[in-house]
Write a protein that holds these residues in place. Structure first.
Motif, PDB file in Angstrom:
ATOM      1  N   ASN A 200       0.817  -1.220   0.000  1.00 59.87           N
ATOM      2  CA  ASN A 200       0.000   0.000   0.000  1.00 59.87           C
ATOM      3  C   ASN A 200       0.844   1.260   0.000  1.00 59.87           C
ATOM      4  O   ASN A 200       0.493   2.256  -0.647  1.00 59.87           O
ATOM      5  CB  ASN A 200      -0.946  -0.005   1.205  1.00 59.87           C
ATOM      6  CG  ASN A 200      -2.079  -1.001   1.056  1.00 59.87           C
ATOM      7  OD1 ASN A 200      -2.516  -1.291  -0.059  1.00 59.87           O
ATOM      8  ND2 ASN A 200      -2.549  -1.536   2.165  1.00 59.87           N
ATOM      9  N   ASN A 201       1.967   1.237   0.718  1.00 56.67           N
ATOM     10  CA  ASN A 201       2.848   2.408   0.739  1.00 56.67           C
ATOM     11  C   ASN A 201       3.409   2.693  -0.644  1.00 56.67           C
ATOM     12  O   ASN A 201       3.511   3.851  -1.070  1.00 56.67           O
ATOM     13  CB  ASN A 201       3.985   2.200   1.739  1.00 56.67           C
ATOM     14  CG  ASN A 201       3.538   2.358   3.181  1.00 56.67           C
ATOM     15  OD1 ASN A 201       2.452   2.872   3.451  1.00 56.67           O
ATOM     16  ND2 ASN A 201       4.355   1.914   4.102  1.00 56.67           N
ATOM     17  N   ILE A 206       3.333   6.260  -5.472  1.00 61.70           N
ATOM     18  CA  ILE A 206       3.323   6.521  -6.906  1.00 61.70           C
ATOM     19  C   ILE A 206       2.059   7.276  -7.326  1.00 61.70           C
ATOM     20  O   ILE A 206       2.101   8.148  -8.188  1.00 61.70           O
ATOM     21  CB  ILE A 206       3.465   5.202  -7.691  1.00 61.70           C
ATOM     22  CG1 ILE A 206       4.875   4.657  -7.514  1.00 61.70           C
ATOM     23  CG2 ILE A 206       3.160   5.409  -9.170  1.00 61.70           C
ATOM     24  CD1 ILE A 206       5.191   3.454  -8.365  1.00 61.70           C
ATOM     25  N   THR A 207       0.919   6.942  -6.714  1.00 64.23           N
ATOM     26  CA  THR A 207      -0.332   7.621  -7.068  1.00 64.23           C
ATOM     27  C   THR A 207      -0.562   8.869  -6.231  1.00 64.23           C
ATOM     28  O   THR A 207      -1.654   9.435  -6.238  1.00 64.23           O
ATOM     29  CB  THR A 207      -1.533   6.665  -6.914  1.00 64.23           C
ATOM     30  OG1 THR A 207      -1.637   6.253  -5.556  1.00 64.23           O
ATOM     31  CG2 THR A 207      -1.380   5.446  -7.800  1.00 64.23           C
ATOM     32  N   GLN A 208       0.459   9.299  -5.510  1.00 63.65           N
ATOM     33  CA  GLN A 208       0.424  10.521  -4.710  1.00 63.65           C
ATOM     34  C   GLN A 208      -0.796  10.565  -3.794  1.00 63.65           C
ATOM     35  O   GLN A 208      -1.507  11.565  -3.694  1.00 63.65           O
ATOM     36  CB  GLN A 208       0.494  11.743  -5.625  1.00 63.65           C
ATOM     37  CG  GLN A 208       1.773  11.742  -6.457  1.00 63.65           C
ATOM     38  CD  GLN A 208       2.244  13.110  -6.871  1.00 63.65           C
ATOM     39  OE1 GLN A 208       1.634  14.122  -6.570  1.00 63.65           O
ATOM     40  NE2 GLN A 208       3.373  13.153  -7.559  1.00 63.65           N
ATOM     41  N   GLY A 209      -1.039   9.428  -3.137  1.00 64.25           N
ATOM     42  CA  GLY A 209      -2.061   9.348  -2.115  1.00 64.25           C
ATOM     43  C   GLY A 209      -3.467   9.103  -2.616  1.00 64.25           C
ATOM     44  O   GLY A 209      -4.399   8.974  -1.816  1.00 64.25           O
ATOM     45  N   ARG A 210      -3.665   8.996  -3.934  1.00 68.21           N
ATOM     46  CA  ARG A 210      -5.008   8.788  -4.474  1.00 68.21           C
ATOM     47  C   ARG A 210      -5.537   7.389  -4.165  1.00 68.21           C
ATOM     48  O   ARG A 210      -6.742   7.178  -4.076  1.00 68.21           O
ATOM     49  CB  ARG A 210      -5.018   9.029  -5.986  1.00 68.21           C
ATOM     50  CG  ARG A 210      -4.784  10.466  -6.363  1.00 68.21           C
ATOM     51  CD  ARG A 210      -5.982  11.325  -5.977  1.00 68.21           C
ATOM     52  NE  ARG A 210      -5.708  12.741  -6.180  1.00 68.21           N
ATOM     53  CZ  ARG A 210      -6.591  13.693  -5.946  1.00 68.21           C
ATOM     54  NH1 ARG A 210      -7.788  13.378  -5.493  1.00 68.21           N
ATOM     55  NH2 ARG A 210      -6.275  14.954  -6.139  1.00 68.21           N
ATOM     56  N   ILE A 211      -4.642   6.414  -4.063  1.00 67.49           N
ATOM     57  CA  ILE A 211      -5.042   5.052  -3.685  1.00 67.49           C
ATOM     58  C   ILE A 211      -4.218   4.669  -2.462  1.00 67.49           C
ATOM     59  O   ILE A 211      -3.179   4.029  -2.566  1.00 67.49           O
ATOM     60  CB  ILE A 211      -4.815   4.053  -4.835  1.00 67.49           C
ATOM     61  CG1 ILE A 211      -5.538   4.516  -6.082  1.00 67.49           C
ATOM     62  CG2 ILE A 211      -5.306   2.651  -4.444  1.00 67.49           C
ATOM     63  CD1 ILE A 211      -5.329   3.626  -7.295  1.00 67.49           C
ATOM     64  N   THR A 213      -5.035   2.680   0.095  1.00 71.73           N
ATOM     65  CA  THR A 213      -5.198   1.307   0.559  1.00 71.73           C
ATOM     66  C   THR A 213      -5.716   0.447  -0.582  1.00 71.73           C
ATOM     67  O   THR A 213      -6.912   0.428  -0.868  1.00 71.73           O
ATOM     68  CB  THR A 213      -6.178   1.230   1.747  1.00 71.73           C
ATOM     69  OG1 THR A 213      -5.752   2.137   2.771  1.00 71.73           O
ATOM     70  CG2 THR A 213      -6.227  -0.178   2.313  1.00 71.73           C
ATOM     71  N   LEU A 214      -4.799  -0.251  -1.235  1.00 73.73           N
ATOM     72  CA  LEU A 214      -5.185  -1.125  -2.331  1.00 73.73           C
ATOM     73  C   LEU A 214      -5.520  -2.525  -1.840  1.00 73.73           C
ATOM     74  O   LEU A 214      -6.442  -3.161  -2.332  1.00 73.73           O
ATOM     75  CB  LEU A 214      -4.054  -1.182  -3.362  1.00 73.73           C
ATOM     76  CG  LEU A 214      -4.328  -1.976  -4.637  1.00 73.73           C
ATOM     77  CD1 LEU A 214      -5.524  -1.416  -5.390  1.00 73.73           C
ATOM     78  CD2 LEU A 214      -3.096  -1.983  -5.526  1.00 73.73           C
TER      79      LEU A 214
END
Length: 453
Positions: A200-201, A206-211, A213-214
Motif C-alpha cells: 500500500n505504501n 506513486i499515485t500521490q495518495g489517491r489510492i 489502501t489497495l
C-alpha cells in the motif's frame, strides 16, 4: 490451504491549472490544499527533447499543432472498447475503467503463461502471434508514458511481489524487466500486516495518495505472487475553464429526471465534429503539452448514449472527421469512485483456461504438484475521477488474483453542452493508448460498483 496470486493495476490521473496567473484563493477553493509550484518540484522531471520517429513526424510537446489528427486503425484497441461496452451495458450509472492498466497487467500475466492459457489471453487481448512484436509494442507504450515534461507528471511503476514459496523463472524475470520495466521484489506474505503495508505504501507513493489502501491483510494472507502496475498522471487543461464562469444548471439524468449541477464553461479552439453516425458531438480537450487529451462524446438526444455505446468499434473512424473550430464548451464538474470486478467479463470474452484447473503459468513456478500450480481467481479494478475548472484527477487499480489450481472571447462556430449522460476517454496521443474510458450518467453521484461473477 489456498494460496493466492494477486495482480493489480493502480493508476491515478490529475490535471491542474494552465500556466497562467491564478489567484491562490481560487486554487485553494478548487483543489483544496493545492500547492502551486513547478511540477518538477514534485517529480524531478525535465522537459523531453523533440524526437523524430521513422515516419518523419515529430513526437514532441506540440505535435498536435504541427500535424493533422490521424487516429489509429479501428481494430487497434478492440479489446478496450469491448471491455468498455460490456461494463457500460451492466447498468446506466457512472463508470470508469483503465483499459491500458488491465492490458499491462494481463500482458505480464501472458508472459508467464503457456499453451491454451496463453493462446486465450493473446486472442482476447488482440496480441500478435509474434511475442517479440507484442513486447516491443508494450515497451514503446511504456517509453511513451515515461517521457518527461515540466508541464505534467506521469509516474509509471510496475512490480511483481514474490512470496518465499514461489520462484519466477529467469527468462520470465528477464522479459518482465526488459520489456515491461517490471521490478521483482521478495515479500513475506506469511506476515500479511507487513506485506500489505509495504504494498500500500508503494502504490500510495506513486499515485500521490489517491489510492492509499489497495490491499488489506486478508487479501495478501497466504498469497503467492502479486503483479502490480501503477500509473499517476498530473497535468493541466490546455484551454482552462475560468472558475468565475462556473454556474449551476440542469443536468438531465433521464428525460424525466434532472439535477442541479455546477457547469464550467470555456470558449476556445478545439478539435470537434458532429457525428451523424452516432447523432452526437465529439470534442477533443487537450491537456498542456498536447501529449494527452480527453475526448467527450455527447449525444444530441437525452436518451442517445446507448446508440454510441452499442457501436463503439467505429468510434476511431469517426475521429477522422475532427476539425478545429471555435467551440463554446459547457461541461459539468464531476467526481466519483468506481470499483469493477472483471473476471466474469474476461471469461465471457474467452479467457477461460486462466481461471480453471487447466491454467498454465510455468513462468511463475511454485512447484510441480497439481496442488501447487496456479490459476486466476479474481480480477478487480478500483478507479476514480475528478474534473473541475483547473483540470481532472483519475485513478484506478486492477487486481488479478491467482490461486492454486484448486480563453479567447470569440464567437463560437460550434457548441457542446454536456447536460445529459455522455461518454469520455483519456488517451496518450503519441500511441493512441486508452488510459481511461468512462461514462458520466449523474455528476452528483460519488461512487459506483460493477460485478459480474
Amino acid at each position: 490451504m489456498t494460496s493466492r496470486i494477486f495482480m493489480f493495476f493502480a493508476a491515478s490521473l490529475a490535471v491542474c491549472a494552465a500556466n497562467i496567473a491564478i489567484d491562490s484563493q481560487v486554487l485553494h477553493d478548487v483543489f483544496g490544499d493545492y500547492k502551486r509550484g513547478p511540477v518538477g518540484a514534485e517529480s524531478n522531471v525535465q522537459a523531453s527533447a523533440v524526437t523524430p520517429v521513422p515516419e518523419g513526424t515529430l513526437v514532441d510537446l506540440d505535435y498536435w499543432d504541427a500535424d493533422s489528427f490521424s487516429p489509429a486503425p479501428a481494430d487497434y484497441d478492440k479489446f478496450d472498447w469491448t471491455l468498455t461496452k460490456r461494463v457500460a451495458a451492466s447498468s446506466d450509472q457512472n463508470f470508469l475503467l483503465s483499459p491500458l492498466g488491465l492490458k499491462l497487467a494481463l500482458a505480464i500475466l501472458t508472459e508467464a503463461a503457456t499453451g491454451v492459457t496463453q493462446n486465450e489471453l493473446s486472442s482476447v487481448l488482440g496480441f500478435d502471434l509474434d511475442r517479440n512484436l507484442v513486447r516491443r509494442k508494450f515497451a514503446n507504450i511504456i517509453e511513451s508514458l515515461q517521457k518527461e515534461s515540466p508541464q505534467y507528471i506521469l509516474n509509471l511503476g510496475s512490480r511483481i511481489y514474490i512470496g518465499d514459496n514461489a520462484q519466477p523463472r529467469q527468462r520470465f524475470a528477464a522479459i518482465a524487466q526488459e520489456f515491461y520495466k517490471t521490478e521483482l521484489k521478495t515479500v513475506d506474505f506469511h506476515n500479511p500486516a507487513v506485506a500489505s503495508k509495504e504494498i500500500n505504501n508503494w502504490v500510495s507513493n506513486i499515485t500521490q495518495g489517491r489510492i492509499p489502501t489497495l490491499v488489506d491483510e486478508d487479501d495478501v494472507a497466504n498469497m503467492v505472487v502479486l503483479v502490480l502496475n501503477t500509473l499517476y498522471f498530473k497535468g493541466s487543461w490546455r484551454h482552462q475553464f475560468a472558475p468565475n464562469a462556473t454556474k449551476p444548471g440542469a443536468f438531465y439524468v433521464s428525460p424525466k429526471i434532472q439535477k442541479s449541477i455546477q457547469f464550467m464553461n470555456v470558449n476556445d479552439k478545439f478539435y470537434y465534429t458532429e457525428s451523424a453516425k452516432y447523432d452526437a458531438k465529439i470534442l477533443r480537450m487537450p491537456y498542456m503539452a498536447n501529449k494527452y487529451a480527453m475526448y467527450i462524446i455527447v449525444p444530441n438526444s437525452l436518451s442517445g448514449l446507448p446508440r454510441v455505446l452499442n457501436d463503439l468499434s467505429d468510434l476511431r473512424l469517426e475521429l477522422n472527421n475532427l476539425r478545429e473550430y471555435q467551440v463554446d464548451v459547457t461541461l459539468p464538474k464531476f467526481k466519483f469512485d468506481y470499483t469493477s470486478q472483471l473476471d466474469g467479463i474476461l471469461r465471457e470474452l474467452g479467457i477461460r483456461s486462466a481461471f480453471d484447473v487447466t491454467a498454465s503459468f510455468p513462468g511463475i513456478a511454485r512447484g510441480q504438484r497439481l496442488d501447487e500450480r496456479l490459476m486466476v481467481s479474481k480480477v478487480l479494478q478500483r478507479s476514480g475521477i475528478e474534473v473541475n475548472e483547473l483540470g481532472s484527477v483519475a485513478y484506478s487499480a486492477t487486481e488479478i488474483a491467482l490461486v492454486n489450481k484448486f480563453g479567447e472571447d470569440t464567437e463560437a462556430n460550434a457548441e457542446v453542452v454536456a447536460n445529459k449522460p455522455f461518454l469520455f476517454f483519456i488517451q496518450d496521443e503519441a500511441t493512441r493508448q486508452l488510459l481511461f474510458t468512462g461514462r458520466v450518467a449523474d455528476p452528483s453521484l460519488a461512487d459506483g460498483a460493477f460485478k459480474l461473477s
